[in-house]
Design an enzyme around this catalytic site. Structure first.
Site, mmCIF file in Angstrom:
data_model
loop_
_atom_site.group_PDB
_atom_site.id
_atom_site.type_symbol
_atom_site.label_atom_id
_atom_site.label_comp_id
_atom_site.label_asym_id
_atom_site.label_seq_id
_atom_site.Cartn_x
_atom_site.Cartn_y
_atom_site.Cartn_z
ATOM 1 C CG HIS A 197 65.517 48.578 6.610
ATOM 2 N ND1 HIS A 197 65.351 47.403 7.304
ATOM 3 C CD2 HIS A 197 65.676 49.551 7.562
ATOM 4 C CE1 HIS A 197 65.395 47.646 8.602
ATOM 5 N NE2 HIS A 197 65.602 48.927 8.795
ATOM 6 C CG HIS B 184 67.399 52.056 9.596
ATOM 7 N ND1 HIS B 184 66.073 51.964 9.961
ATOM 8 C CD2 HIS B 184 67.669 53.388 9.486
ATOM 9 C CE1 HIS B 184 65.568 53.185 10.054
ATOM 10 N NE2 HIS B 184 66.505 54.060 9.780
ATOM 11 C CG ASP C 144 69.250 48.513 13.300
ATOM 12 O OD1 ASP C 144 69.132 49.309 12.347
ATOM 13 O OD2 ASP C 144 68.265 47.985 13.864
ATOM 14 C CG HIS C 145 68.318 45.938 9.880
ATOM 15 N ND1 HIS C 145 67.355 44.968 10.008
ATOM 16 C CD2 HIS C 145 67.961 46.940 10.724
ATOM 17 C CE1 HIS C 145 66.443 45.365 10.881
ATOM 18 N NE2 HIS C 145 66.784 46.559 11.327
ATOM 19 C CG HIS D 87 61.368 50.975 8.634
ATOM 20 N ND1 HIS D 87 60.991 51.115 9.952
ATOM 21 C CD2 HIS D 87 62.740 50.852 8.668
ATOM 22 C CE1 HIS D 87 62.066 51.083 10.723
ATOM 23 N NE2 HIS D 87 63.134 50.930 9.970
ATOM 24 C CG ASP E 11 63.556 47.395 11.350
ATOM 25 O OD1 ASP E 11 63.606 46.211 11.728
ATOM 26 O OD2 ASP E 11 64.361 48.279 11.728
ATOM 27 C CG HIS F 252 64.169 44.895 15.009
ATOM 28 N ND1 HIS F 252 63.591 46.046 15.447
ATOM 29 C CD2 HIS F 252 65.238 45.300 14.271
ATOM 30 C CE1 HIS F 252 64.262 47.088 15.003
ATOM 31 N NE2 HIS F 252 65.275 46.659 14.280
#
Ligand SMILES: [Zn+2]
Ligand SMILES: [Zn+2]
Length: 318
Positions: free
Chosen positions: A94, A96, A98-99, A185, A208, A271
């Site tokens: 996805h 987000h 942080d990914h 998510h 996530d 994670h």
């Protein structure tokens, strides 16, 4: 050059060419029967040294696949001597940050130091096309100037090719199949998990997600299930300012329920979200209260060799 030396010269050329062909053949990688999975980063948004951003490497046969590109993924690849040039495809769970925050570094620095010659295919949810187009625009000054200035660099190697995906088989090459499936998510839609299959073996990555029935369906019977987790106090109320974090993820008790349904040969956490300062041991204890199967707490650069049995290797030289 005399006729004799010319003959010797041609003989040498033939011998050297023959030698190179043979060497090439001899050095073709022998496909191992199983897969190797390496947790490059097991963290979440907070920038901590112990856990880099989320990113997982899956090596199967001649395929070297990367799942998410969190902070520091390029450094972690360097630590295990996997060059950016060797990555056959990148899959995003996805969008987000942080990914994906390590993507620009992976792409640009990776191109510069590995001299990649082919574009990198980036598979991801709706929005991936736009993000990749904007990234290429944002860094076009650097890409153009380096292409002009550094003749080692191949223009093609500095490109990203985005492909937006739906649930189902998204990649099939050299005996490796990658299946994307929807996870839950919260408002991040779609968010995907991935099942990777090779030579009768499989690994499932949750991405996530909150507790997800769809994940259970796609993960059933897998060798290795790598699942995310969040831990919070039992007494947490919905008015807590960090409640929204917990609401987007899977608690140890919910993960235990997933593991009991899926029955993987091995479950591993990655994670790892601890917004209230709990410990990893608490996560394990709370999971094991209702799940008795094999479970490990993931660490950066922990790797798994999946054959008829699964071996877990910790990285010693961080
Ligand atoms: Zn995340
Ligand atoms: Zn997320």
């Amino acid at each position: 050059m005399t006729r004799f030396s010319l003959t010797i010269f041609f003989l040498l050329v033939v011998l050297i060419s023959f030698g190179q062909v043979r060497t090439g053949k001899d050095s073709l990688p022998v496909n191992p029967p199983g897969m190797k999975v390496t947790l490059l980063g097991t963290g979440t948004p907070p920038p901590i040294m112990e856990r880099f951003g989320p990113s997982i490497l899956v090596q199967a046969g001649s395929e070297t696949l990367l799942f998410d590109a969190g902070r520091g993924c390029l450094q972690r690849l360097r630590q295990i001597n996997v060059s950016y040039a060797k990555i056959t495809a990148l899959f995003l769970t996805h969008l987000h940050s942080d990914h994906i925050v390590g993507l620009s570094d992976l792409w640009l620095t990776g191109w510069l130091v590995s001299e990649r010659t082919m574009p990198l295919n980036v598979f991801g949810p709706t929005g991936t096309d736009e993000m990749i187009a904007h990234l290429q625009k944002a860094f076009s000054y650097d890409v153009n100037i380096r292409t002009e200035d550094d003749k080692r660099l191949k223009k093609e190697g500095g490109k990203l090719l985005a492909r937006e995906i739906e649930q189902g088989v998204v990649y099939e090459k050299n005996g490796v199949k990658v299946i994307a499936f929807k996870v839950d998510h919260g408002i991040v839609k779609p968010a995907f998990g991935y099942r990777i299959e090779y030579n009768g073996h499989s690994v499932v990555l949750s991405g996530d997600t909150r507790y997800s029935e769809n994940l259970i369906e796609y993960a059933r019977g897998t060798d290795l299930l790598i699942h995310e987790v969040v831990i919070a106090p039992d007494t947490l109320s919905k008015s807590d300012p960090k409640y929204h974090i917990v609401a987007l993820h899977t608690t140890p008790e919910q993960a235990a329920k997933v593991f009991n349904e899926v029955k993987p040969k091995l479950a591993a956490y990655s994670h790892i979200a601890k917004p209230y300062g709990n410990t990893e041991q608490e996560i394990l204890n709370r999971t094991k209260a209702s799940y008795s199967g094999p479970l490990v707490m993931g660490e950066d650069l922990m790797s798994f060799s999946i054959n008829d049995t699964i071996s877990v290797n910790n990285w010693q030289n961080k």
